[in-house]
Scaffold this active site. Structure first.
Site, short mmCIF file in Angstrom:
data_model
loop_
_atom_site.label_atom_id
_atom_site.label_comp_id
_atom_site.label_asym_id
_atom_site.label_seq_id
_atom_site.Cartn_x
_atom_site.Cartn_y
_atom_site.Cartn_z
CB CYS A 119 -17.76 2.56 7.15
SG CYS A 119 -16.53 1.72 6.16
CG HIS A 262 -16.74 1.41 11.20
ND1 HIS A 262 -17.36 0.34 10.59
CD2 HIS A 262 -15.72 1.77 10.38
CE1 HIS A 262 -16.74 0.08 9.45
NE2 HIS A 262 -15.74 0.94 9.30
CG ASN A 292 -14.39 -2.26 7.63
OD1 ASN A 292 -15.62 -2.16 7.53
ND2 ASN A 292 -13.58 -1.24 7.47
O1 UT7 Z 1 -13.67 1.44 7.19
C1 UT7 Z 1 -12.65 2.34 7.46
C2 UT7 Z 1 -11.50 2.29 6.56
N1 UT7 Z 1 -10.30 1.67 6.98
C3 UT7 Z 1 -9.60 1.92 8.10
O2 UT7 Z 1 -10.00 2.59 9.00
C4 UT7 Z 1 -8.24 1.31 8.14
C5 UT7 Z 1 -7.38 1.94 9.17
N2 UT7 Z 1 -5.98 1.50 9.06
C6 UT7 Z 1 -5.54 0.29 9.47
O3 UT7 Z 1 -6.32 -0.53 9.95
C7 UT7 Z 1 -4.04 0.03 9.39
O4 UT7 Z 1 -3.40 1.19 8.94
C8 UT7 Z 1 -3.66 -1.18 8.46
C9 UT7 Z 1 -4.10 -2.48 9.10
C10 UT7 Z 1 -4.31 -1.02 7.10
C11 UT7 Z 1 -2.16 -1.24 8.30
O5 UT7 Z 1 -1.54 -1.35 9.57
P1 UT7 Z 1 -0.30 -0.43 9.98
O6 UT7 Z 1 0.09 -0.81 11.34
O7 UT7 Z 1 -0.73 1.01 9.74
O8 UT7 Z 1 0.79 -0.90 8.97
P2 UT7 Z 1 1.61 -0.03 7.92
O9 UT7 Z 1 0.77 0.29 6.74
O10 UT7 Z 1 2.27 1.10 8.63
O11 UT7 Z 1 2.72 -1.07 7.49
C12 UT7 Z 1 3.71 -1.55 8.41
C13 UT7 Z 1 4.51 -2.62 7.75
C14 UT7 Z 1 5.01 -2.25 6.36
O12 UT7 Z 1 6.28 -2.85 6.17
P3 UT7 Z 1 7.62 -1.98 6.32
O13 UT7 Z 1 7.49 -0.88 5.31
O14 UT7 Z 1 7.61 -1.47 7.74
O15 UT7 Z 1 8.69 -2.96 6.01
C15 UT7 Z 1 4.03 -2.91 5.43
O16 UT7 Z 1 4.57 -3.19 4.18
O17 UT7 Z 1 3.70 -3.80 7.57
C16 UT7 Z 1 3.72 -4.18 6.19
N3 UT7 Z 1 2.42 -4.74 5.86
C17 UT7 Z 1 2.11 -6.04 5.99
N4 UT7 Z 1 2.82 -7.10 6.41
C18 UT7 Z 1 2.22 -8.30 6.41
C19 UT7 Z 1 1.32 -4.07 5.41
N5 UT7 Z 1 0.31 -4.94 5.23
C20 UT7 Z 1 0.78 -6.16 5.59
C21 UT7 Z 1 0.20 -7.44 5.62
N6 UT7 Z 1 0.94 -8.48 6.04
N7 UT7 Z 1 -1.09 -7.66 5.26
#
Ligand code: UT7
Length: 335
Positions: A119, A262, A292
Site C-alpha cells: 500500500c 491511505h 482499499n
Molecule cells: O492496507 C492495509 C491493510 N489492512 C488494514 O489496515 C486492515 C485493518 N483492519 C480492519 O480494517 C479491521 O480489523 C477489519 C475490518 C478487517 C475487521 O474489523 P474488526 O472490527 O477488527 O472485527 P474483528 O476481526 O474483531 O471481528 C469482530 C466480529 C467477529 O465475530 P465474533 O468473533 O465477535 O463473533 C468476526 O467473526 O465480526 C465478525 N466479522 C464479520 N461479521 C460480518 C468479521 N468479518 C465480518 C464480516 N461480516 N465481513
C-alpha cells in the site's frame, strides 16, 4: 550531488474499473451484511477489473497516464522514467512498467521499474522520483499505482475480502524551474518494519513456496491479513509520520490544507485525524466508493479531490501511508 531543483506534481490521472461490487453483492458470496461492513470499515462498494482484458494493471495505467499527460501538457516521450507500484503486476516478467512504456508509444528507452511496497507503493515511488528529479538525473517521471487486488483476495474470507478493490492513479512529477511557481515537494519519508511481516502476507507463489496444485486447491495462495494487528499498527504509524513531516518542514497542523491518508478503514482514518487534531473537513476520504486499492488509494483520492475542485494549486497536502511489509511513508507538498 545536491541541487536547488524543486519537484512539482505536474499532472495526475486515474482509471477506475467499470464493474461495481456493492456490499449487497458480497452478501450473496459470504456470511456478511452491508451494515456490518459499512459500520466497521466505511466501505459501501468497490471496483472490480474485468478478466476479459482491457482493465489489466498496465491497461488501467495507460488510460490514467493519458489523462495525466494532458493535464501536464506533455507528450509520452517527455517521460524519462516509469516507476510502477503494484502488488498485482500484469506478469512476473516483464515488469508492468515496460508494458506501459510500449503501450504509450514511448520510444526513448526510458528506465522502467516496478515497485513492490504494497500500500505504500505510490508514496515510495513519489519520494524516489523526488530524489531523481532533485539530482537532475530525470526531467519527467511517471509514478504509477495500479492494482488488481480482486485476483489475489480470498473471496471466501469475510475478514479480508470486504476491504479491497481495484483501481489505478498516476502522477507525473518533474522539475519546477519557475520562480513564480511555488509548487514543490517539501518533505518526504520512507520507512519499514520487517518484523511485522506476518500481519499481512502472501507466502505462497514465490521462490520459497512455489505454487502447487495442493495449495491452489486449498486456497493458501491468497493474501492473508491479520486485521486487528494491522489496525493497531496503522493508527500509530500514520500519526508518527505526520508529525515527522511537519517537523521537517517546520509547519503545524493548521498549515495543512488537505490530509490524504491511505484508505484502509474509515475508523483508522478518523482515529488518526483525532490523534493529530486535524478536522475531518480537511481529510480526503473516498473509501466508501472504492475500498482499499492498496497503492492506489492516495493518488486516486488526490486526483478525485483535484477534479472536484477541493484541492487547488498552492494547497499544502500531506500523503501518509502504511502497508504490508510493514512498509510506510509520507510526503508533504505544496501542490
Ligand atoms: O492496507 C492495509 C491493510 N489492512 C488494514 O489496515 C486492515 C485493518 N483492519 C480492519 O480494517 C479491521 O480489523 C477489519 C475490518 C478487517 C475487521 O474489523 P474488526 O472490527 O477488527 O472485527 P474483528 O476481526 O474483531 O471481528 C469482530 C466480529 C467477529 O465475530 P465474533 O468473533 O465477535 O463473533 C468476526 O467473526 O465480526 C465478525 N466479522 C464479520 N461479521 C460480518 C468479521 N468479518 C465480518 C464480516 N461480516 N465481513
Amino acid at each position: 550531488m545536491t541541487t536547488n531543483i524543486k519537484t512539482k506534481i505536474k499532472g495526475t490521472g486515474f482509471y477506475l474499473p467499470k464493474q461495481i461490487r456493492h456490499n449487497k453483492d458480497l452478501e450473496k458470496m459470504i456470511d456478511t451484511n452491508d451494515e456490518w461492513i459499512f459500520e466497521r470499515t466505511g466501505i459501501r462498494e468497490r471496483r472490480i477489473c474485468s478478466t476479459e482484458g482491457g482493465e489489466w494493471p498496465a491497461d488501467m495505467a495507460h488510460n490514467a497516464t493519458l489523462e495525466a499527460l494532458k493535464n501536464a501538457n506533455l507528450e509520452p516521450n517527455d517521460i524519462d522514467l516509469i516507476l510502477f507500484a503494484s502488488v498485482t503486476p500484469d506478469y512476473k516478467l516483464p515488469n508492468s512498467a515496460t508494458i506501459l512504456q510500449t503501450s504509450l508509444g514511448i520510444t526513448n528507452n526510458c528506465g522502467c521499474l516496478d515497485i513492490a511496497a504494497a500500500c505504500s507503493g505510490f508514496v515510495y515511488g513519489l519520494n524516489l522520483a523526488n530524489g531523481m528529479i532533485k539530482t537532475g538525473a530525470n526531467k519527467n517521471i511517471l509514478v504509477v499505482a495500479s492494482e488488481m487486488l480482486s485476483r489475489e483476495v480470498d473471496w471466501s474470507d469475510r475478514g479480508s475480502c470486504i476491504l479491497f478493490g481495484d483501481g489505478c492513479a498516476v502522477a507525473i512529477v518533474g522539475a519546477n524551474d519557475k520562480d513564480d511557481d511555488s509548487s514543490e515537494i517539501l518533505a518526504s519519508y520512507l520507512g519499514a518494519d520487517g518484523t511485522g511481516r506476518e500481519f499481512f502476507d502472501q507466502p505462497i507463489g514465490g521462490s520459497v513456496n512455489p505454487m502447487t496444485i495442493e495449495n491452489l486447491e486449498k486456497g493458501d495462495h491468497y493474501m492473508q491479513m491479520r486485521g486487528r494487528e494491522m489496525f493497531k499498527v496503522a493508527t500509530r504509524t500514520l500519526a508518527k509520520n505526520a508529525k515527522r513531516m511537519l517537523e521537517a518542514a517546520d509547519m503545524t497542523y493548521e498549515d495543512i490544507d488537505w490530509f490524504i491518508p491511505h484508505q484502509a478503514n474509515v475508523r483508522i482514518i478518523e482515529t488518526t485525524a483525532k490523534l493529530l487534531k486535524i478536522n475531518l473537513d480537511k481529510v480526503v476520504i473516498n473509501i466508501e466508493k472504492y475500498g482499499n486499492t492498496s497503492a492506489g488509494t492516495i493518488p486516486i483520492a488526490f486526483h478525485e479531490a483535484i477534479l472536484d475542485g477541493r484541492i487547488n494549486r498552492g494547497d499544502i497536502v500531506l500523503f501518509d501511508t502504511f502497508g504490508a511489509g510493514l512498509t510506510t511513508g509520507a510526503t508533504l507538498l505544496r501542490y
